[in-house]
Design a protein around this motif. Structure first.
Motif, short mmCIF file in Angstrom:
data_model
loop_
_atom_site.label_atom_id
_atom_site.label_comp_id
_atom_site.label_asym_id
_atom_site.label_seq_id
_atom_site.Cartn_x
_atom_site.Cartn_y
_atom_site.Cartn_z
N UNK A 162 -33.02 4.23 -42.65
CA UNK A 162 -33.13 3.24 -41.18
C UNK A 162 -33.23 1.87 -41.72
N UNK A 163 -32.61 0.97 -40.92
CA UNK A 163 -32.35 -0.11 -41.42
C UNK A 163 -32.20 -1.12 -40.54
N UNK A 164 -32.77 -2.33 -40.14
CA UNK A 164 -32.33 -3.18 -39.04
C UNK A 164 -31.47 -4.69 -39.17
N UNK A 196 -30.93 3.49 -30.35
CA UNK A 196 -31.92 2.44 -29.11
C UNK A 196 -33.17 3.12 -29.10
N UNK A 197 -33.61 1.53 -28.91
CA UNK A 197 -35.73 2.00 -29.17
C UNK A 197 -36.33 1.10 -28.16
N UNK A 205 -33.52 -4.78 -30.35
CA UNK A 205 -34.32 -3.69 -30.04
C UNK A 205 -33.30 -2.74 -29.92
N UNK A 206 -32.61 -1.95 -31.23
CA UNK A 206 -31.79 -1.62 -31.65
C UNK A 206 -32.07 -0.98 -33.51
N UNK A 207 -31.75 -0.07 -34.52
CA UNK A 207 -31.83 -0.05 -36.15
C UNK A 207 -30.71 0.99 -35.68
N UNK A 208 -30.03 1.48 -37.39
CA UNK A 208 -29.16 1.65 -37.71
C UNK A 208 -29.94 3.16 -38.89
N UNK A 209 -29.51 4.33 -38.02
CA UNK A 209 -29.69 5.09 -39.56
C UNK A 209 -28.15 5.02 -40.66
N UNK A 210 -28.28 4.78 -41.59
CA UNK A 210 -26.92 5.06 -42.50
C UNK A 210 -27.26 5.92 -43.35
N UNK A 211 -26.36 7.59 -42.52
CA UNK A 211 -25.26 8.16 -43.58
C UNK A 211 -24.30 8.02 -44.72
#
Ligand SMILES: C[S@@+](CC[C@H](N)C(=O)[O-])C[C@H]1O[C@@H](n2cnc3c(N)ncnc32)[C@H](O)[C@@H]1O
Length: 214
Positions: A162-164, A196-197, A205-211
């Protein structure tokens, strides 16, 4: 098929002690719960290589998964240990040395790494205690952490980061995209989930969950 976005509240299950209130770097318990429910079963091993205040480990224990974590900062490491049942599953150590810790086979990993802006000198991998930081080196180092994780991942393990991206008056550091690209050289990138937080920080106001898969 994984959903490509979700909406979450940035909440924690408990307050940190007053001395840490201004440095609350935790990610949301709900985020961890979501991914553990999706990608793991009770009894699976779960690793957070940058354990912070231990959100991944507590949620994993609550959900009857077997948590492991590495945390560099001694105060945070002992804080996590105090709250865990499997206390010795928290390693006070350095994720850059992950291969030396005799970790078991890992079925799932989730983390939010220490962030770095391009041009910063404070080194995220010493908890910003040294001034030898370099953005390209940072990307190289985090890639090496996941390179060391790869051999102990189970065949169908999933890895989430999880990173922005980071935006301020000096511009944007495309941290999430750069980490995604860097780690794709050692793990197989499956796609990103945009979160979206209700509130986040770092200029977004958003971050990414890289899978990733093994
Ligand atoms: C963003 S925080 C993680 C927060 C965590 N997700 C939580 O909810 O509490 C990143 C953590 O990585 C730790 N860290 C930095 N360098 C490290 C290293 N070399 N090895 C292990 N942990 C490290 C920092 O001390 C910090 O606690």
């Amino acid at each position: 098929m994984i959903n490509s976005w979700m909406q979450l509240e940035n909440r924690h299950e408990f307050e940190l002690p007053a001395r840490w209130k201004s440095g609350d770097i935790r990610f949301s318990s709900e985020l961890v719960r979501h991914f553990l429910a999706k990608f793991t079963q009770p009894g699976d091993t779960v690793l957070d290589p940058f354990a912070g205040f231990g959100t991944t480990l507590y949620v994993a224990e609550q959900m009857e998964r077997i948590p492991f974590g590495i945390e560099y900062n001694p105060d945070r490491a002992s804080f996590i240990r105090d709250r865990l049942t499997l206390k010795d599953h928290l390693i006070h150590g350095d994720a850059r040395q992950l291969a030396t810790y005799n970790l078991p086979t890992i079925d799932f990993s989730i983390t939010s790494p220490p962030y770095m802006q391009r041009g910063d000198k404070d080194n995220p991998f010493t908890d910003y205690q040294t001034n030898d930081g370099d953005y390209q080196q940072y990307l190289h180092t985090i890639t090496q952490v996941y390179q060391q994780l790869k051999p102990i991942l189970s065949t169908d393990a999933t890895v989430v980061i999880e990173v922005a991206n980071l935006k301020n008056a000096n511009g944007v550091t495309t941290l999430a995209w750069d980490i995604g690209r860097a780690i794709s050289t050692v793990l197989s990138f499956q796609g990103e989930i945009i979160v979206n937080w209700d509130k986040y920080g770092y200029g977004y106001e958003h971050s990414y969950c890289l899978v990733f898969n093994k």
